[in-house]
Design a protein around this motif. Structure first.
Motif, short mmCIF file in Angstrom:
data_model
loop_
_atom_site.label_atom_id
_atom_site.label_comp_id
_atom_site.label_asym_id
_atom_site.label_seq_id
_atom_site.Cartn_x
_atom_site.Cartn_y
_atom_site.Cartn_z
N TRP A 1 1.38 40.32 30.70
CA TRP A 1 0.73 41.52 31.16
C TRP A 1 0.89 41.36 32.68
N ARG B 1 -1.83 47.55 30.58
CA ARG B 1 -2.54 47.06 29.15
C ARG B 1 -3.35 48.08 28.48
N THR C 1 -1.77 49.03 24.88
CA THR C 1 -2.82 48.72 23.83
C THR C 1 -3.25 50.13 23.01
#
Lengths: 154, 287, 373
Positions: free
Chosen positions: C254, C320, C324
């Motif tokens: 990340w 992220r 996600t």
């Protein structure tokens, strides 16, 4: 008298679980104290010779400012412990402590307790352990005050 | 508005982004930066019923729209009560409204405090700062149905004495013999007769059996985290604790995406969450 | 329904029938150097002989001097532009004397979308779940969707950025189209195979004289689809993807991708499933306010603004959130992936960040991961 103190000490949260022999070891250093409303318990800069096991009532810890008068930074109540400066050199109080209402406490003579701790390391360890926990709790609360969580954002 | 309410009693309008025009009928200054507005539907139609903990989207036309929890009594049929802190562009505009001014209202949205799950339990209400506002309808419910609950305690913390929300009402609550009310401030001058210390310090001193207790917590997110930690230490389980979360919201209905935390939309899966479900939010920074 | 043969000259007949039936026909055409989904009046406007080359951060068209109409893969634009427009008026605020009122004006666009790919139809179906299948319905989306007609066209080509197959979104056309076309170019023969899948599609077919296709056509069509499938080189390993992403919020990758990511929000703008929006007031000097819904992106800093600060301040946290969401939390929310493998986010990412590569790197356990892998 000694019985009353022993009873109060052993039922106080800070000494919970301590064997009675250990508590009775401290009784010689303990005395009953009552502070009337508004009474001074100690002042910043004075020698820190005592510790107060609060039984009832309420105490304000404050710091005096030159332009806003006293600012209260914490209230302590029955069940709390007031003061740990007596444990550490140079044994000086850092704040003012005033009784907000009639307050009953058991006063422990700092010098006497320190001497007992030297003679009885088990007592020393227990006291250090229990006072450290209070210091940790107060430090955490202070940090929470420090972030000013309700403060004006931005 | 009856046709806009579905079978579960939740508000499901045909045009979910279209506000209804309300008029400000009352305005109370709570603290130096917080006001309570009382609102009435301009066309006098009855309000959709709401549950304690739910919020409305309040629209200051020409400026914008923000979620504000309902802070009034949910038994009121005609007046909506919102307590608003002047902290941003829209809240500033809302706090600047006066009696007679208009505001757009959409809602109520979101999940509610689980009042029926608290029955026959000791209830601990923990509020911080303006976080008392979303809790107030729950407190009204507890008082109105006092026999349904065991011991009830309110632990409230504010920055300073002048920033205590609803001080007169807190005084009134104190007069209830079957209600424990504890108030503390972070710092105060010596003229303050009350407690000084952070709100979390009130929790271990509550004379309540944690084994049969449940807690409702609302306040700044940091306060929620520390208060929950203290409640767990006190003996409550994560399942016993409910919290109310706050995030940026543009729609209130799960379309705008702004309020997502992990898989949850704070607007429709929250704002009230059981802590066992909300725990995950605090484990990942910048989630 | 039965497979039919639509001859080359009948493609324009189809377009004219749709226009006569009051549809606004939207189809592919070359505009500003890209394939754009735009208003079409005749088959001659289609991108005849044009193919596209897409790779991370790169896009180019090429004229291969062919008569093929649908040789490209996907446009940078998606059909989202029409079903969920970038700017929508929600209502107007009228201030008259002492009062205030909110006035809704509805447009009634009747679109026929020509050239919807398998991945794109899946994207529309994903947005249907968001706007039509939850507790709240978006009335504007619902109206546009109900009025529109979808004419899907199977892919003949793939781009380097395509990965529909591995995320279960293509290249075959899923249910949900009104008409499905397959462009066939076989031994010098150029024609379409056509199937209507709804009554709405059949109504259009009734205006065209289409011959039945035979078994040979079915074989040709199936073979073409399989050839396209084998061309797809890029893949996402979806098994265990959700749990792995959820369990690794602090994977070192990340930080690495955050160093490359410009947080420009291009990926979210070209994504056919991204639905985030904001609502703004547009104030006019005449005293009226138009309350508008606009596309927004989780990559902008103020997206999470809450009195005093943003809850996702770092680019790492924003990237992220996006990734996600697409591959993990979307599954909890809408019971599918939020990605259809169209590859647009790879092509239109200025530094050429490739989500398939990122997902692969993130699948390496944190403690075994070496920087730059």
């Amino acid at each position: 008298m000694a019985n009353f103190i022993a009873e109060q000490l052993s039922s106080h949260p800070i000494f919970q679980g301590l064997p009675f022999v250990t508590i009775s070891d401290m009784i010689g250093c303990a005395s009953e104290k009552t502070f009337s409303r508004g009474g001074t318990i100690f002042l910043e800069g004075e020698n820190a010779n005592n510790c107060f096991i609060l039984l009832s009532g309420s105490v304000d810890l404050s710091i005096h400012t030159h332009n806003k008068g006293p600012i209260v930074i914490q209230s302590l109540n029955g069940g709390d412990v007031l003061g740990w400066s007596w444990l550490f050199s140079p044994f000086i109080w850092h704040f003012d402590a005033l009784a907000k209402e009639k307050t009953n406490a058991i006063q422990l003579d700092g010098q006497c307790i320190r001497k007992k701790c030297k003679e009885n390391p088990e007592l020393g360890f227990e006291l250090m352990n229990r006072f450290s926990k209070i210091i940790m709790e107060r430090l955490n609360a202070t940090r929470l005050q420090l972030v000013d969580m309700y403060g004006q954002p931005g | 508005m009856d046709n806009q309410v579905n079978t579960q009693g939740y508000y499901r309008p045909q045009l979910p982004m279209l506000p209804t025009v309300f008029r400000v009928v009352g305005k109370i200054k709570e603290t130096h930066d917080t006001w309570t507005l009382e609102l009435q539907n301009v066309d006098k139609t009855p309000l959709p019923s709401f549950h304690p903990g739910q919020f409305n989207m309040l629209y200051a036309s020409g400026v914008g729209e923000i979620p504000i929890s309902i802070s009034g009594n949910f038994n009121s049929q005609d007046t909506l009560v919102h307590t608003i802190r002047d902290v941003g562009m829209v809240s500033h505009a809302l706090c600047g409204l006066n009696t007679g001014d208009f505001v757009g209202v959409r809602g109520p949205f979101g999940t509610a405090w689980p009042m029926n799950k608290l029955e026959r339990k000791n209830v601990i209400v923990v509020g911080g700062g303006i976080g008392l506002a979303p809790l107030r309808p729950a407190i009204y419910h507890l008082l109105n149905n006092r026999d349904d609950f065991e011991r009830v305690a309110i632990a409230y913390g504010a920055r300073g004495p002048e920033e205590i929300l609803y001080p007169n009402q807190i005084m009134e609550w104190r007069s209830h013999l079957d209600l424990m009310v504890r108030v503390t401030v972070d710092a105060a001058s010596a003229s303050w007769q009350g407690q000084v210390g952070v709100v979390t310090t009130l929790i271990p001193r509550l004379n309540i059996d944690p084994a049969n207790a449940a807690a409702l917590v609302c306040g700044p997110e940091i306060m929620i985290r520390f208060a929950v930690r203290e409640l767990l230490q006190f003996g409550l389980t994560p399942d016993d604790i409910w919290i109310s979360m706050e995030r940026n919201m543009k729609c209130g209905i799960g379309f705008c995406g702004h309020c997502q935390l992990g898989s949850k939309f704070i607007c429709k899966d929250g704002p009230v969450f059981n802590f066992s479900e909300a725990e995950q939010f605090f484990k990942i920074k910048e989630l | 329904m039965e497979l039919k043969v639509l001859q080359l000259d009948q493609l324009n007949d189809l377009i004219q029938v749709l226009i006569m039936d009051d549809y606004q026909l939207i189809g592919p055409k070359v505009k500003d150097g890209v394939i754009s989904y735009d208003s079409i009046k005749s088959s001659s406007e289609l991108p005849i002989g044009i193919i596209d080359h897409q790779s991370p951060g790169k896009y180019a068209l090429q004229n291969i001097q062919s008569s093929r109409f649908f040789g490209y893969t996907v446009s940078p634009y998606s059909w989202k532009k029409y079903l969920y427009p970038p700017v929508q008026s929600l209502f107007k605020v009228n201030r008259n004397g002492k009062g205030i009122s909110f006035e809704v004006t509805n447009d009634e666009p009747r679109y026929a979308f020509l050239g919807v790919r398998g991945c794109e139809l899946n994207a529309i179906k994903i947005q249907d779940k968001i706007f039509l299948k939850g507790n709240y319905i978006d009335p504007n989306y619902k109206r546009r969707r109900e009025l529109s007609m979808i004419i899907a066209v199977e892919c003949f080509n793939t781009c380097e950025t395509c990965f529909c197959d591995s995320v279960g979104s293509g290249p075959e056309i899923p249910d949900g189209a009104d008409i499905v076309l397959t462009e066939i170019f076989e031994d010098g023969d150029h024609y379409f195979l056509a199937r209507s899948e709804t009554e709405k599609g059949q109504d259009i077919f009734n205006h065209l004289k289409l011959n039945d296709a035979d078994d040979k056509h079915v074989l040709i069509k199936d073979a073409q689809l399989e050839r396209v499938r084998t061309q797809l080189k890029r893949r996402v390993q979806t098994t265990g993807l959700k749990s792995n992403l959820m369990a690794n919020p602090d994977h070192p990758r990340w930080d690495e991708v955050a160093e490359r990511c410009l947080a420009c929000s291009n990926c979210t703008m070209v994504c056919p499933t991204c639905f985030c929006m904001t609502v703004e007031d547009v104030n006019d000097l005449d005293g009226t306010t138009d309350r508008q819904m606009r596309w927004d992106s989780c990559f902008t800093s103020e997206f999470t603004y809450i009195h005093g600060g943003n809850t996702r301040e770092s680019v790492k946290s924003r990237y992220r959130q996006w990734l996600t969401h697409k591959f993990a939390s979307w599954q909890d929310q809408f019971d599918s992936l939020g990605c259809v493998g169209c590859g647009r986010c790879i092509t239109w990412c200025p530094p050429g960040i490739d989500i398939t590569e990122e997902l692969e790197a993130l699948s390496i356990p944190s403690n075994q991961y070496k920087k730059g892998e």
